[in-house]
Design a protein around this motif. Structure first.
Motif, PDB file in Angstrom:
ATOM      1  N   ILE A  61      -4.871   4.229  -4.273  1.00 30.41           N
ATOM      2  CA  ILE A  61      -4.400   3.865  -5.744  1.00 30.41           C
ATOM      3  C   ILE A  61      -4.894   2.525  -6.087  1.00 30.41           C
ATOM      4  CG2 ILE A  61      -2.137   5.225  -5.415  1.00 30.41           C
ATOM      5  CD1 ILE A  61      -0.797   2.556  -5.111  1.00 30.41           C
ATOM      6  N   GLY A  62      -4.790   1.935  -7.254  1.00 30.99           N
ATOM      7  CA  GLY A  62      -5.346   0.698  -7.538  1.00 30.99           C
ATOM      8  C   GLY A  62      -4.284  -0.399  -7.463  1.00 30.99           C
ATOM      9  N   GLN A  63      -4.620  -1.450  -7.641  1.00 23.29           N
ATOM     10  CA  GLN A  63      -3.766  -2.638  -7.780  1.00 23.29           C
ATOM     11  C   GLN A  63      -3.438  -2.914  -9.084  1.00 23.29           C
ATOM     12  OE1 GLN A  63      -5.247  -5.940  -5.544  1.00 23.29           O
ATOM     13  NE2 GLN A  63      -5.069  -5.008  -3.437  1.00 23.29           N
ATOM     14  N   GLU A  86      -4.312   0.331  -1.111  1.00 21.92           N
ATOM     15  CA  GLU A  86      -4.510  -0.255  -2.484  1.00 21.92           C
ATOM     16  C   GLU A  86      -5.777  -0.896  -2.832  1.00 21.92           C
ATOM     17  OE1 GLU A  86      -1.274  -2.392  -3.661  1.00 21.92           O
ATOM     18  OE2 GLU A  86       0.283  -1.356  -2.310  1.00 21.92           O
ATOM     19  N   SER A  87      -6.496  -0.188  -3.641  1.00 19.53           N
ATOM     20  CA  SER A  87      -7.937  -0.949  -4.023  1.00 19.53           C
ATOM     21  C   SER A  87      -7.951  -2.086  -5.131  1.00 19.53           C
ATOM     22  CB  SER A  87      -8.959   0.292  -4.648  1.00 19.53           C
ATOM     23  OG  SER A  87     -10.024  -0.270  -5.134  1.00 19.53           O
ATOM     24  N   ALA A  88      -8.810  -2.881  -4.620  1.00 22.10           N
ATOM     25  CA  ALA A  88      -8.481  -4.073  -5.926  1.00 22.10           C
ATOM     26  C   ALA A  88      -9.754  -3.919  -6.731  1.00 22.10           C
ATOM     27  CB  ALA A  88      -8.742  -5.515  -5.156  1.00 22.10           C
ATOM     28  N   GLU A  89     -10.518  -2.991  -6.677  1.00 24.24           N
ATOM     29  CA  GLU A  89     -11.879  -2.683  -7.384  1.00 24.24           C
ATOM     30  C   GLU A  89     -11.743  -1.555  -8.325  1.00 24.24           C
ATOM     31  OE1 GLU A  89     -14.839  -2.448  -4.905  1.00 24.24           O
ATOM     32  OE2 GLU A  89     -14.860  -4.260  -3.917  1.00 24.24           O
ATOM     33  N   HIS A  90     -10.744  -0.511  -8.167  1.00 18.31           N
ATOM     34  CA  HIS A  90     -10.679   0.568  -8.563  1.00 18.31           C
ATOM     35  C   HIS A  90      -9.217   0.622  -9.232  1.00 18.31           C
ATOM     36  CE1 HIS A  90     -14.715   1.357  -7.117  1.00 18.31           C
ATOM     37  NE2 HIS A  90     -14.365   1.030  -6.115  1.00 18.31           N
ATOM     38  N   ILE A 111     -11.391   8.480 -14.380  1.00 20.30           N
ATOM     39  CA  ILE A 111     -12.060   8.283 -13.091  1.00 20.30           C
ATOM     40  C   ILE A 111     -11.441   7.080 -12.461  1.00 20.30           C
ATOM     41  CG2 ILE A 111     -14.248   7.732 -11.956  1.00 20.30           C
ATOM     42  CD1 ILE A 111     -15.537   9.528 -14.190  1.00 20.30           C
ATOM     43  N   GLY A 112     -11.001   7.149 -11.235  1.00 20.34           N
ATOM     44  CA  GLY A 112     -10.618   5.951 -10.390  1.00 20.34           C
ATOM     45  C   GLY A 112     -10.628   5.788  -8.961  1.00 20.34           C
ATOM     46  N   ALA A 113      -9.509   5.422  -8.463  1.00 19.19           N
ATOM     47  CA  ALA A 113      -9.590   5.172  -6.935  1.00 19.19           C
ATOM     48  C   ALA A 113      -9.319   6.364  -6.106  1.00 19.19           C
ATOM     49  CB  ALA A 113      -8.011   4.591  -6.670  1.00 19.19           C
ATOM     50  N   ASN A 114      -9.148   7.513  -6.618  1.00 18.42           N
ATOM     51  CA  ASN A 114      -9.334   8.895  -5.901  1.00 18.42           C
ATOM     52  C   ASN A 114     -10.829   9.250  -5.713  1.00 18.42           C
ATOM     53  OD1 ASN A 114      -6.567   9.283  -6.005  1.00 18.42           O
ATOM     54  ND2 ASN A 114      -6.580  10.624  -7.795  1.00 18.42           N
ATOM     55  N   ASP A 115     -11.684   8.687  -6.448  1.00 20.33           N
ATOM     56  CA  ASP A 115     -12.852   9.307  -6.462  1.00 20.33           C
ATOM     57  C   ASP A 115     -13.750   8.133  -5.350  1.00 20.33           C
ATOM     58  OD1 ASP A 115     -13.291  11.050  -8.722  1.00 20.33           O
ATOM     59  OD2 ASP A 115     -11.941   9.385  -9.490  1.00 20.33           O
ATOM     60  N   GLU A 116     -12.925   7.031  -4.772  1.00 21.58           N
ATOM     61  CA  GLU A 116     -13.726   6.125  -3.856  1.00 21.58           C
ATOM     62  C   GLU A 116     -12.874   6.660  -2.544  1.00 21.58           C
ATOM     63  OE1 GLU A 116     -15.980   4.204  -4.770  1.00 21.58           O
ATOM     64  OE2 GLU A 116     -15.850   5.125  -6.720  1.00 21.58           O
ATOM     65  N   PHE A 117     -12.172   7.509  -2.258  1.00 20.82           N
ATOM     66  CA  PHE A 117     -11.174   7.684  -1.158  1.00 20.82           C
ATOM     67  C   PHE A 117     -11.999   8.654  -0.239  1.00 20.82           C
ATOM     68  CE2 PHE A 117      -8.081  10.369   1.124  1.00 20.82           C
ATOM     69  CZ  PHE A 117      -7.414   9.549   1.914  1.00 20.82           C
TER      70      PHE A 117
END
Length: 323
Positions: A61-63, A86-90, A111-117
């Motif tokens: 997830i994002g922060q 917890e992503s600080a970027e997404h 589009i967000g953190a799920n796409d970076e996991f």
């Protein structure tokens, strides 16, 4: 730990009722807005915890405030979020769920953190403690799908976990064998919907789909048929199990995930695949009676009571488990 789910975690905004022509109108009024968590892996985790399983999740997830909603909802429902990254970027993924009066739903997803996991974000030693490992969002996790997904499930199988996989549509709404084929070889239980299974195989019947997947070495194939119930096979025997047809349908969001949670709860308890299917149908039938991806899921005992009250919908040879 009974189960760890891996995949997408989303902040849902559920809107009802939304008419099919709403994009052609200046404005419409809706009577209900629900802000809850969603995403296949998180839905399944929350549902399993509600049903009494010791449950954890691996997701990103994002922060941001939406990540806070997701995490807090999981914690409040008893899910271990200690391995949620917890992503600080997404930003946290947000899903606007547009629900028709009939209960059918349509999604607008950011589009967000799920796409970076990806694989690197998963604590393998944590996951390997689970009896069951459930991939909740295969084909919808861009940086995990493909060879890394196969690598992940192979390690889980080698550690003695029961491996389970559900699929979801990508940004184009479709599912592709290239995303999951490596993983199928290390999957014990595969739980696609009929729509997804036909896209993956090009086959039109459950029996044909079963034969398509036979060479992959699955222990169980479970094809979700929506309002018609489910088709289950262990490649030696097979059966259609009808669902609970009298349950009112308010919102079908998350019902596939709640079926998976019910089915896997039965697996943890050592039930037959047919009994697991009955219980999964019951969990999904309860969930569709409330707006929100997880809000209609009841406790284990309450679900058993629902089955008893609707026992006429359970095949006679499977009733003993629930009476």
């Amino acid at each position: 730990m009974d189960i760890v789910t891996v995949g997408n975690a989303v902040c849902d905004m559920a809107l009802k009722p939304v008419t099919k022509d709403f994009m052609e109108r200046d404005s419409i009024r809706i009577s209900s807005v629900q802000n809850t968590s969603g995403g296949d892996a998180l839905n399944c985790a929350i549902d399993c915890s509600k049903l009494g399983l010791d449950t954890g999740i691996c997701a990103m997830i994002g922060q941001d405030m939406f990540g806070g909603v997701v995490k807090n909802n999981a914690v409040q429902n008893g899910v271990d979020v200690s391995r949620m990254v917890e992503s600080a970027e997404h930003m946290t993924n947000i899903s606007f769920v547009c629900i028709e009066e009939s209960g059918d739903r349509h999604f607008l997803v950011t589009i967000g953190a799920n796409d970076e996991f990806g694989y690197k974000d998963i604590d393998m030693e944590y996951v390997k403690q689970a009896k069951v490992v459930q991939i909740g969002s295969a084909n919808g996790i861009p940086k995990l799908d493909g060879p890394d997904l196969g690598r992940f499930l192979k390690e889980c199988q080698e550690a003695g976990c029961i491996t389970s996989m559900d699929v979801t549509g990508g940004l184009d709404g479709k599912v592709y064998m290239t995303a999951i084929e490596d993983a199928l070889h290390y999957t014990d239980i595969f739980l696609p919907s009929m729509y997804e299974a036909t896209q993956l195989t090009g086959k039109e019947t459950c029996e044909e789909i079963e034969e398509f997947f036979r060479p992959y070495g699955l222990k169980m194939l479970v094809i979700k048929l929506g309002g018609d119930g489910v088709y289950v096979t262990d490649f030696a025997k097979r059966r259609y199990i009808r669902t609970f047809e009298d349950a009112p349908v308010i919102d079908t969001t998350g019902c596939g995930d709640s079926f998976c949670a019910g089915f896997l709860t039965g697996i943890v308890k050592g039930w037959s695949m047919e009994e697991c299917a009955v219980f999964g149908n019951a969990v999904g039938s309860c969930n569709c009676q409330v707006i929100g991806a997880t809000l209609g899921v009841r406790t284990f005992d309450e679900t058993i009571q629902f089955i008893r009250e609707n026992i006429q919908h359970v095949p006679e040879d499977l009733r003993a488990r629930f009476l």
